[in-house]
Write a protein that holds these residues in place. Structure first.
Motif, PDB file in Angstrom:
ATOM      1  N   GLN A   1       7.630  -8.667 -36.550  1.00 21.19           N
ATOM      2  CA  GLN A   1       7.674  -8.955 -35.311  1.00 21.19           C
ATOM      3  C   GLN A   1       6.678 -10.116 -34.858  1.00 21.19           C
ATOM      4  N   VAL A   2       6.856 -10.930 -33.909  1.00 24.58           N
ATOM      5  CA  VAL A   2       5.820 -11.868 -33.577  1.00 24.58           C
ATOM      6  C   VAL A   2       4.452 -11.266 -32.927  1.00 24.58           C
TER       7      VAL A   2
ATOM      8  N   ASN B   1       1.426  -6.002 -44.672  1.00 26.12           N
ATOM      9  CA  ASN B   1       0.302  -7.179 -44.265  1.00 26.12           C
ATOM     10  C   ASN B   1       0.689  -8.079 -42.936  1.00 26.12           C
ATOM     11  N   ARG B   2      -0.008  -8.592 -42.261  1.00 27.32           N
ATOM     12  CA  ARG B   2       0.333  -9.265 -41.241  1.00 27.32           C
ATOM     13  C   ARG B   2       0.527 -10.919 -41.800  1.00 27.32           C
ATOM     14  N   VAL B   3       1.060 -11.782 -41.137  1.00 31.89           N
ATOM     15  CA  VAL B   3       1.265 -12.960 -41.921  1.00 31.89           C
ATOM     16  C   VAL B   3       0.887 -14.263 -40.595  1.00 31.89           C
ATOM     17  N   LYS B   4       0.173 -15.126 -41.105  1.00 32.09           N
ATOM     18  CA  LYS B   4      -0.314 -16.196 -40.192  1.00 32.09           C
ATOM     19  C   LYS B   4       0.608 -17.447 -40.717  1.00 32.09           C
ATOM     20  N   VAL B   5       1.527 -18.105 -40.104  1.00 33.23           N
ATOM     21  CA  VAL B   5       2.282 -19.180 -40.445  1.00 33.23           C
ATOM     22  C   VAL B   5       1.549 -20.255 -39.760  1.00 33.23           C
ATOM     23  N   SER B   6       1.501 -21.486 -40.519  1.00 28.65           N
ATOM     24  CA  SER B   6       0.799 -22.629 -39.679  1.00 28.65           C
ATOM     25  C   SER B   6       1.437 -23.782 -39.973  1.00 28.65           C
TER      26      SER B   6
ATOM     27  N   LYS C   1      11.065 -16.067 -47.745  1.00 33.26           N
ATOM     28  CA  LYS C   1      11.308 -14.632 -48.528  1.00 33.26           C
ATOM     29  C   LYS C   1       9.867 -14.186 -48.713  1.00 33.26           C
ATOM     30  N   LYS C   2       8.760 -15.142 -49.041  1.00 29.54           N
ATOM     31  CA  LYS C   2       7.383 -14.746 -49.402  1.00 29.54           C
ATOM     32  C   LYS C   2       6.959 -13.914 -48.180  1.00 29.54           C
ATOM     33  N   ALA C   3       7.279 -14.362 -46.933  1.00 28.38           N
ATOM     34  CA  ALA C   3       6.637 -13.716 -45.805  1.00 28.38           C
ATOM     35  C   ALA C   3       7.090 -12.416 -45.632  1.00 28.38           C
ATOM     36  N   LYS C   4       8.596 -12.289 -45.932  1.00 31.00           N
ATOM     37  CA  LYS C   4       9.159 -11.049 -46.090  1.00 31.00           C
ATOM     38  C   LYS C   4       8.518  -9.946 -46.806  1.00 31.00           C
ATOM     39  N   GLU C   5       7.890 -10.396 -47.998  1.00 33.71           N
ATOM     40  CA  GLU C   5       7.399  -9.514 -49.127  1.00 33.71           C
ATOM     41  C   GLU C   5       6.136  -9.279 -48.500  1.00 33.71           C
ATOM     42  N   PHE C   6       5.477 -10.190 -47.848  1.00 31.93           N
ATOM     43  CA  PHE C   6       4.058  -9.417 -47.102  1.00 31.93           C
ATOM     44  C   PHE C   6       4.308  -8.637 -46.164  1.00 31.93           C
TER      45      PHE C   6
ATOM     46  N   GLY D   1      -6.500 -27.629 -32.988  1.00 32.15           N
ATOM     47  CA  GLY D   1      -6.540 -28.674 -33.644  1.00 32.15           C
ATOM     48  C   GLY D   1      -5.761 -29.648 -34.263  1.00 32.15           C
ATOM     49  N   ARG D   2      -5.221 -29.659 -35.335  1.00 31.20           N
ATOM     50  CA  ARG D   2      -4.104 -30.338 -36.129  1.00 31.20           C
ATOM     51  C   ARG D   2      -3.023 -29.344 -36.609  1.00 31.20           C
ATOM     52  N   SER D   3      -3.058 -28.215 -36.354  1.00 28.45           N
ATOM     53  CA  SER D   3      -2.083 -27.349 -36.910  1.00 28.45           C
ATOM     54  C   SER D   3      -1.600 -26.335 -35.743  1.00 28.45           C
ATOM     55  N   MET D   4      -0.435 -25.947 -35.675  1.00 33.38           N
ATOM     56  CA  MET D   4       0.162 -25.134 -34.907  1.00 33.38           C
ATOM     57  C   MET D   4       0.359 -23.536 -35.568  1.00 33.38           C
ATOM     58  N   THR D   5      -0.201 -22.569 -35.070  1.00 31.59           N
ATOM     59  CA  THR D   5      -0.100 -21.107 -35.700  1.00 31.59           C
ATOM     60  C   THR D   5       0.435 -20.164 -35.052  1.00 31.59           C
ATOM     61  N   MET D   6       0.978 -19.244 -35.866  1.00 30.47           N
ATOM     62  CA  MET D   6       1.714 -18.068 -35.181  1.00 30.47           C
ATOM     63  C   MET D   6       1.569 -16.959 -36.139  1.00 30.47           C
ATOM     64  N   PHE D   7       1.552 -15.812 -35.530  1.00 28.07           N
ATOM     65  CA  PHE D   7       1.133 -14.611 -36.228  1.00 28.07           C
ATOM     66  C   PHE D   7       2.457 -13.649 -36.173  1.00 28.07           C
ATOM     67  N   PHE D   8       2.504 -13.044 -37.472  1.00 22.80           N
ATOM     68  CA  PHE D   8       3.873 -12.105 -37.563  1.00 22.80           C
ATOM     69  C   PHE D   8       3.166 -10.756 -37.916  1.00 22.80           C
TER      70      PHE D   8
END
Length: 177
Positions: free
Chosen positions: A155-156, A120-125, A110-115, A164-171
């Motif tokens: 969209q992705v 704005n772009r969203v980085k999810v990790s 829901k927060k990502a939808k607002e962004f 490193g220790r995290s997996m990231t993805m950008f929208f």
């Protein structure tokens, strides 16, 4: 925004011009040809205007007879308007864990939808700790579920990738053209 914050290129005016001859343009925009600097200054003084060096690197330099104060004001106004029309895109970051509950995932989506709706772009990790590093497929599943929740708003841009220790993805926001 105060005027003094805007920076415009300072031009040489009147006595600051050091060339012997200049290509002169009068206040109506008509070319008067190549004239000596003294004559150009005299023409500007007769019309109670300024002689402004518009193209100092040209051979001979191009000078124009105009009201420098008004010209400078108009240029600052144009710069201010162009800054107003710019839109900046920032990257917002959301952090998830591999064992996130569905309600928490919905809240983050829901927060990502607002962004995304605000452009704005969203980085999810997904951050892995300790033994979770051995089960990165769980993190990928979490990112896939997250993608399903926000796919109608964004969209992705970049597919999931381990850093490193995290997996990231950008929208990115959807292009509605």
């Amino acid at each position: 925004m105060p005027w003094r914050c805007l920076i415009i290129k300072e031009l040489q005016i009147n006595g600051e011009i050091r060339a012997k001859e200049v290509r002169l343009i009068d206040h109506e925009g008509e070319q008067l040809g190549i004239v000596p600097i003294e004559k150009a200054l005299q023409i500007a003084e007769e019309q109670q205007l300024d002689l402004v060096n518009m193209a100092p690197n040209a051979k001979p330099p191009v000078c124009r007879v105009l009201d420098y104060g008004k010209y400078r004001y108009d240029m600052m106004k144009k710069m201010k308007d162009s800054k107003k029309k710019q839109n900046t895109i920032s990257v917002k970051e959301l952090r998830l864990t591999p064992n996130i509950e569905s309600h928490d995932l919905n809240t983050k989506a829901k927060k990502a939808k607002e962004f995304l709706e605000s452009g704005n772009r969203v980085k999810v990790s997904v951050r892995f700790r300790g033994r979770e590093m051995g089960h990165t497929e769980i993190g990928r599943r979490v990112l896939d579920d997250f993608t399903d929740l926000v796919k109608e708003y964004g969209q992705v841009d970049k597919k999931p990738k381990m850093e490193g220790r995290s997996m990231t993805m950008f929208f990115g926001p959807l292009n509605e053209k």
